[in-house]
Design a protein around this motif. Structure first.
Motif, PDB file in Angstrom:
ATOM      1  N   THR A  59     -12.347  50.471  12.474  1.00  0.00           N
ATOM      2  CA  THR A  59     -11.526  50.686  11.281  1.00  0.00           C
ATOM      3  C   THR A  59     -12.343  51.108  10.075  1.00  0.00           C
ATOM      4  OG1 THR A  59     -11.651  48.297  10.862  1.00  0.00           O
ATOM      5  CG2 THR A  59      -9.730  49.112  12.066  1.00  0.00           C
ATOM      6  N   GLU A  60     -13.546  50.545   9.908  1.00  0.00           N
ATOM      7  CA  GLU A  60     -14.354  50.885   8.732  1.00  0.00           C
ATOM      8  C   GLU A  60     -14.691  52.368   8.693  1.00  0.00           C
ATOM      9  OE1 GLU A  60     -18.866  50.106   7.290  1.00  0.00           O
ATOM     10  OE2 GLU A  60     -17.679  48.291   7.657  1.00  0.00           O
ATOM     11  N   ALA A  61     -14.901  52.966   9.880  1.00  0.00           N
ATOM     12  CA  ALA A  61     -15.301  54.371   9.936  1.00  0.00           C
ATOM     13  C   ALA A  61     -14.125  55.302  10.209  1.00  0.00           C
ATOM     14  CB  ALA A  61     -16.357  54.560  11.027  1.00  0.00           C
ATOM     15  N   GLY A  62     -12.978  54.753  10.591  1.00  0.00           N
ATOM     16  CA  GLY A  62     -11.847  55.597  10.931  1.00  0.00           C
ATOM     17  C   GLY A  62     -12.069  56.394  12.202  1.00  0.00           C
ATOM     18  N   GLN A  63     -12.959  55.920  13.084  1.00  0.00           N
ATOM     19  CA  GLN A  63     -13.238  56.617  14.338  1.00  0.00           C
ATOM     20  C   GLN A  63     -12.770  55.768  15.516  1.00  0.00           C
ATOM     21  OE1 GLN A  63     -16.775  59.051  14.636  1.00  0.00           O
ATOM     22  NE2 GLN A  63     -17.480  58.327  12.647  1.00  0.00           N
ATOM     23  N   THR A  64     -12.469  56.443  16.621  1.00  0.00           N
ATOM     24  CA  THR A  64     -11.862  55.766  17.762  1.00  0.00           C
ATOM     25  C   THR A  64     -12.536  56.200  19.058  1.00  0.00           C
ATOM     26  OG1 THR A  64      -9.735  55.765  16.616  1.00  0.00           O
ATOM     27  CG2 THR A  64      -9.695  55.331  18.978  1.00  0.00           C
ATOM     28  N   ALA A  65     -12.844  55.219  19.903  1.00  0.00           N
ATOM     29  CA  ALA A  65     -13.302  55.507  21.263  1.00  0.00           C
ATOM     30  C   ALA A  65     -12.101  55.407  22.187  1.00  0.00           C
ATOM     31  CB  ALA A  65     -14.383  54.522  21.685  1.00  0.00           C
ATOM     32  N   PHE A  66     -11.912  56.411  23.028  1.00  0.00           N
ATOM     33  CA  PHE A  66     -10.793  56.364  23.953  1.00  0.00           C
ATOM     34  C   PHE A  66     -11.165  57.113  25.222  1.00  0.00           C
ATOM     35  CE2 PHE A  66     -10.515  60.230  21.719  1.00  0.00           C
ATOM     36  CZ  PHE A  66      -9.636  61.106  22.325  1.00  0.00           C
ATOM     37  N   GLY A  67     -10.511  56.745  26.310  1.00  0.00           N
ATOM     38  CA  GLY A  67     -10.837  57.385  27.567  1.00  0.00           C
ATOM     39  C   GLY A  67     -10.224  56.667  28.734  1.00  0.00           C
ATOM     40  N   VAL A  68     -10.835  56.877  29.907  1.00  0.00           N
ATOM     41  CA  VAL A  68     -10.312  56.330  31.143  1.00  0.00           C
ATOM     42  C   VAL A  68     -11.469  56.117  32.106  1.00  0.00           C
ATOM     43  CG1 VAL A  68      -9.826  58.694  31.894  1.00  0.00           C
ATOM     44  CG2 VAL A  68      -8.814  56.790  33.123  1.00  0.00           C
ATOM     45  N   ALA A  69     -11.482  54.950  32.759  1.00  0.00           N
ATOM     46  CA  ALA A  69     -12.459  54.647  33.805  1.00  0.00           C
ATOM     47  C   ALA A  69     -13.871  55.005  33.359  1.00  0.00           C
ATOM     48  CB  ALA A  69     -12.074  55.359  35.097  1.00  0.00           C
ATOM     49  N   SER A  70     -14.444  56.053  33.931  1.00  0.00           N
ATOM     50  CA  SER A  70     -15.829  56.417  33.632  1.00  0.00           C
ATOM     51  C   SER A  70     -15.929  57.633  32.722  1.00  0.00           C
ATOM     52  CB  SER A  70     -16.579  56.695  34.943  1.00  0.00           C
ATOM     53  OG  SER A  70     -15.901  57.678  35.694  1.00  0.00           O
ATOM     54  N   ALA A  71     -14.888  57.937  31.979  1.00  0.00           N
ATOM     55  CA  ALA A  71     -14.899  59.069  31.047  1.00  0.00           C
ATOM     56  C   ALA A  71     -14.503  58.578  29.663  1.00  0.00           C
ATOM     57  CB  ALA A  71     -13.942  60.158  31.514  1.00  0.00           C
ATOM     58  N   LEU A  72     -15.251  58.988  28.644  1.00  0.00           N
ATOM     59  CA  LEU A  72     -15.038  58.446  27.301  1.00  0.00           C
ATOM     60  C   LEU A  72     -15.391  59.481  26.245  1.00  0.00           C
ATOM     61  CD1 LEU A  72     -16.036  55.009  25.977  1.00  0.00           C
ATOM     62  CD2 LEU A  72     -17.109  56.994  24.942  1.00  0.00           C
ATOM     63  N   ALA A  73     -14.710  59.387  25.095  1.00  0.00           N
ATOM     64  CA  ALA A  73     -15.017  60.235  23.942  1.00  0.00           C
ATOM     65  C   ALA A  73     -14.835  59.415  22.673  1.00  0.00           C
ATOM     66  CB  ALA A  73     -14.107  61.462  23.919  1.00  0.00           C
ATOM     67  N   ILE A  74     -15.402  59.915  21.566  1.00  0.00           N
ATOM     68  CA  ILE A  74     -15.223  59.275  20.252  1.00  0.00           C
ATOM     69  C   ILE A  74     -14.602  60.305  19.324  1.00  0.00           C
ATOM     70  CG2 ILE A  74     -16.331  58.137  18.302  1.00  0.00           C
ATOM     71  CD1 ILE A  74     -18.554  57.264  20.178  1.00  0.00           C
ATOM     72  N   ARG A  75     -13.455  59.956  18.752  1.00  0.00           N
ATOM     73  CA  ARG A  75     -12.692  60.854  17.891  1.00  0.00           C
ATOM     74  C   ARG A  75     -12.848  60.420  16.444  1.00  0.00           C
ATOM     75  NH1 ARG A  75      -6.986  60.554  19.856  1.00  0.00           N
ATOM     76  NH2 ARG A  75      -7.164  58.463  18.943  1.00  0.00           N
ATOM     77  N   SER A  76     -13.079  61.378  15.550  1.00  0.00           N
ATOM     78  CA  SER A  76     -13.183  61.076  14.127  1.00  0.00           C
ATOM     79  C   SER A  76     -11.791  61.073  13.502  1.00  0.00           C
ATOM     80  CB  SER A  76     -14.069  62.106  13.423  1.00  0.00           C
ATOM     81  OG  SER A  76     -13.345  63.300  13.176  1.00  0.00           O
ATOM     82  N   ALA A  77     -11.737  60.754  12.213  1.00  0.00           N
ATOM     83  CA  ALA A  77     -10.450  60.715  11.512  1.00  0.00           C
ATOM     84  C   ALA A  77     -10.052  62.082  10.965  1.00  0.00           C
ATOM     85  CB  ALA A  77     -10.523  59.710  10.366  1.00  0.00           C
ATOM     86  N   ASP A  78     -10.932  63.068  11.064  1.00  0.00           N
ATOM     87  CA  ASP A  78     -10.701  64.389  10.486  1.00  0.00           C
ATOM     88  C   ASP A  78     -10.132  65.321  11.552  1.00  0.00           C
ATOM     89  OD1 ASP A  78     -10.722  66.789   9.184  1.00  0.00           O
ATOM     90  OD2 ASP A  78     -12.847  66.751   8.649  1.00  0.00           O
ATOM     91  N   VAL A  79      -8.899  65.761  11.387  1.00  0.00           N
ATOM     92  CA  VAL A  79      -8.287  66.628  12.390  1.00  0.00           C
ATOM     93  C   VAL A  79      -8.952  67.997  12.437  1.00  0.00           C
ATOM     94  CG1 VAL A  79      -6.059  65.465  12.294  1.00  0.00           C
ATOM     95  CG2 VAL A  79      -6.519  67.354  10.722  1.00  0.00           C
ATOM     96  N   GLN A  80      -9.605  68.390  11.345  1.00  0.00           N
ATOM     97  CA  GLN A  80     -10.305  69.672  11.330  1.00  0.00           C
ATOM     98  C   GLN A  80     -11.663  69.593  12.025  1.00  0.00           C
ATOM     99  OE1 GLN A  80      -8.758  72.407  10.231  1.00  0.00           O
ATOM    100  NE2 GLN A  80      -6.998  71.099   9.749  1.00  0.00           N
ATOM    101  N   ASN A  81     -12.186  68.404  12.141  1.00  0.00           N
ATOM    102  CA  ASN A  81     -13.484  68.196  12.777  1.00  0.00           C
ATOM    103  C   ASN A  81     -13.403  66.906  13.593  1.00  0.00           C
ATOM    104  OD1 ASN A  81     -16.158  68.685  13.392  1.00  0.00           O
ATOM    105  ND2 ASN A  81     -16.947  67.723  11.536  1.00  0.00           N
TER     106      ASN A  81
END
Length: 678
Positions: free
Chosen positions: A343-365
């Motif tokens: 929450t402090e950074a507005g970033q989110t880790a999401f994925g499935v099983a052995s695949a993962l990504a980190i998404r920022s809060a900026d839709v342009q980046n």
């Protein structure tokens, strides 16, 4: 011989009817062929039709993508009116001229000559029996063999079903799921690719990947001479899915000769502006004991609405073969998706099983980390990995992720190193912690560290390790990769405390600048760089202020350089003094460690001092000569005055070793007369 023709059924020449005479006809993509097909799947010189007595024989000339009849790859075929042959991906019908129906019975002696090498490879002794039956009995032998296959099975004992396997709720259409034909699949995505007409788990055929030694008419190498030891195939079109739903992807696989296979489920968004691609699947396995069903379960991550089935195989040698049949995608299975927000950074880790990504809060980046993949893999997977198709799941590895207020922690099981894949822009913000401080680093470099910063602004993040770890940075294909020699890492995303510290340092540095203490301001900025360069905005403010200070410094050095040039032209002692003292003041103002061109500044001072010494030496000599002449002028008439002048010369203007002063006539420099008189 009857008059025969070829009717082109596909492509830009569809509908054309071409005569087949008593001379050889070559067919291919190159302009020198008798029949030119503008099809990228057709080889330069693909096949030929050659008269042999009263027969016409179609021969494949070692094409890359093959020549097929009824879904079966062939090397030679005695043409029978009504045959529809696929060349590359262009269909051509052989028929009697004027007979549009093209349904003429060739009689019981019409013969099909199959690819003996492939039959032998697929069926052992039974394959040889097939070949003998076909050659001896013509078409009747082939259909007898097909009937036996429905009950006898292949050489491994696996029963071949009369009908393709049907799976309730299968999202893969029956025509594609049964792997009877290439339509709906891209069999040659990468590596040597798969081919149709392979052995089947059910129905009449499946897809297989194997080496052969053929070349096409242009000399292009195929599998046997290729550097690739892997094959990749995919559904031609993805399947629509819904975020949060769990899907099970399955297929029947079989391998021989040490080959291994894995099944991948690739999840992504139909919106091309969303960069995330999740790939998870089964472990790379060998299925040497006959057909085996393998499956993987994936929960569709948020933002994804497409699923693509991918089959990969590695082939360690010429005798290796990988086969796949009966592919299915159904809804259901154990959920394994996750989403963790910092929450402090507005970033989110999401994925499935052995695949993962980190998404920022900026839709342009939006992407901080696009994916995490293995770094080091077994030698058998090296080329698959280099081509970008190797996943953590191929190694049987999994990722566990946890969170706190500012960071995400990752632990991978099944591997001892990881590769963090990011957008190419992430390389521009690379800072490495070394010897107790941070410093900028080149994107393409190797280093050992506990902390490395990357990204900027909304994607700013820091990889952190429990101990000093070897890290390698690489750029390419629009991506940036940080390979880390550990299976455990934390990605720090929130920098509130560091932002406050760096902001205070910038404000203090501005105050020092306003007070006329640029060196103190630069010292504060150096502290910021060494300790808290995490926040991109404050780091940019610091770099802007440092740029202003160094611009002023460069201007001052430039003015001193101009002053030296003027002093040389006018040869004034005062000019050289101003340069020498100006450099001293500059060093005192900034400190030697803050001078961008310390060597240049000290060089100016050295040149000024050299000219001052030369200037003073010339003046010194003139003064001594004048006083010696004055002492001589007093002579014996005023010995007291003469001695006063001589004593002054000895004390303040002594002769240097390289001078033979004109004062010898006045004395020896010790106050004595040359004539010995008082």
């Amino acid at each position: 011989m009857a008059n025969y023709v070829l009717e082109i059924l596909d492509g830009d020449r569809a509908g054309e009817v071409l005569p087949v005479g008593d001379t050889t006809i070559r067919i291919g993509r190159k302009t020198g062929n008798d029949i030119v097909l503008a099809d990228e799947k057709t080889s330069g010189v693909h096949c030929e039709i050659q008269p042999e007595g009263d027969r016409l024989v179609l021969k494949d000339l070692g094409s890359t993508n093959g020549t097929f009849l009824d879904g079966r790859r062939l090397t030679e075929l005695v043409l029978t009116p009504g045959d529809v042959v696929t060349i590359g991906r262009t269909r051509v019908r052989f028929r009697v001229e004027g007979d549009a129906a093209a349904d003429v019975d060739a009689g019981e002696f019409a013969m099909r000559k199959l690819d003996a090498g492939r039959v032998g490879k697929r069926g052992g002794s039974i394959g040889l029996l097939v070949l003998l039956l076909v050659v001896a009995g013509g078409g009747g032998g082939w259909f007898w063999w097909q009937g036996q296959q429905k009950t006898a099975g292949d050489s491994s004992g696996g029963l071949t079903q009369a009908q393709p396997l049907s799976v309730a709720g299968n999202r893969v259409k029956d025509a594609m799921a049964d792997c009877e034909q290439e339509e709906g699949w891209n069999l040659r995505v990468a590596g040597i690719g798969f081919r149709s007409g392979g052995r089947a788990n059910s129905g009449s055929s499946g897809f297989s990947a194997y080496y052969d030694s053929a070349e096409d008419g242009e000399g292009a190498v195929t599998a046997a001479n290729s550097d690739d030891d892997f094959a990749v195939m995919q559904l031609a079109e993805p399947i629509d899915v819904f975020a949060g739903r769990t899907m099970t992807v399955a297929a029947h696989c079989r391998t021989v000769g040490g080959a291994q296979m894995a099944l991948h489920a690739k999840l992504f968004a139909s919106n091309e502006d969303v960069p995330f691609r999740f790939c998870s699947g089964t472990k790379m396995v060998a299925c040497e004991d006959g057909w085996q069903r393998i499956e993987t379960t994936v929960t569709v991550p948020a933002g994804c609405d497409r699923l693509l089935v991918e089959v990969v195989a590695v082939l360690p040698g010429q005798d290796a073969e990988a086969m796949v049949d009966d592919v299915a995608v159904v809804e259901g299975g154990g959920a394994n998706g996750f989403e963790l927000a910092v929450t402090e950074a507005g970033q989110t880790a999401f994925g499935v099983a052995s695949a993962l990504a980190i998404r920022s809060a900026d839709v342009q980046n939006p992407a901080t980390v696009l994916r995490i993949v293995p770094d080091k893999v077994p030698a058998s997977l090296a080329r698959l990995h280099k081509a970008g198709y190797c996943t953590l799941s191929d190694l049987g590895a999994t990722l566990k992720c946890s969170q706190d207020e500012t960071s995400l922690s990752f632990v991978a099981t099944g591997v001892d190193s990881m590769q963090f894949v990011m957008p190419a822009e992430a390389a521009g913000g690379l800072w490495v912690f070394d010897a107790g401080k941070f410093a900028p680093a080149a994107a393409e470099s190797e280093f050992t560290t506990q902390k490395v910063l990357f990204g900027s602004y909304t994607t700013r993040a820091m990889l952190q390790f429990d101990a000093a770890t070897a890290v390698r940075g690489e750029s390419g294909s629009g991506l940036y990769r940080l390979s880390v020699a550990t299976a455990k890492a934390a990605v720090v995303l929130g920098f509130r405390s560091e932002r406050q510290q760096s902001g205070q340092l910038v404000r203090d540095a501005k105050s020092k600048k306003a007070e006329g203490r640029p060196g103190a301001a630069l010292d504060l900025l150096s502290t910021l760089y060494a300790t808290v360069p995490m926040d991109s905005e404050e780091l940019a403010n610091a770099q802007k202020l440092r740029g202003e200070l160094l611009t002023e410094q460069a201007s001052q050095v430039g003015q001193l350089r101009q002053d030296l040039d003027d002093a040389v032209v006018f040869n004034t002692r005062g000019g050289f003094e101003r340069v020498a003292s100006g450099v001293n003041e500059l060093i005192e103002l900034y400190g030697k460690h803050n001078l961008e061109d310390l060597a240049g500044a000290e060089g100016l001072r050295g040149k000024a001092n050299e000219r001052l010494i030369a200037f003073d030496r010339s003046t010194y000599k003139v003064q001594r000569e004048r006083l010696v002449m004055l002492a001589d002028a007093f002579g014996t008439n005023s010995p007291a005055l003469r001695k006063i002048v001589q004593d002054y010369i000895v004390k303040y203007l002594p002769a240097t070793p390289d001078e033979s002063g004109p004062g010898e006539s006045a004395g020896d420099g010790n106050g004595e007369n040359n004539d010995g008189k008082d």
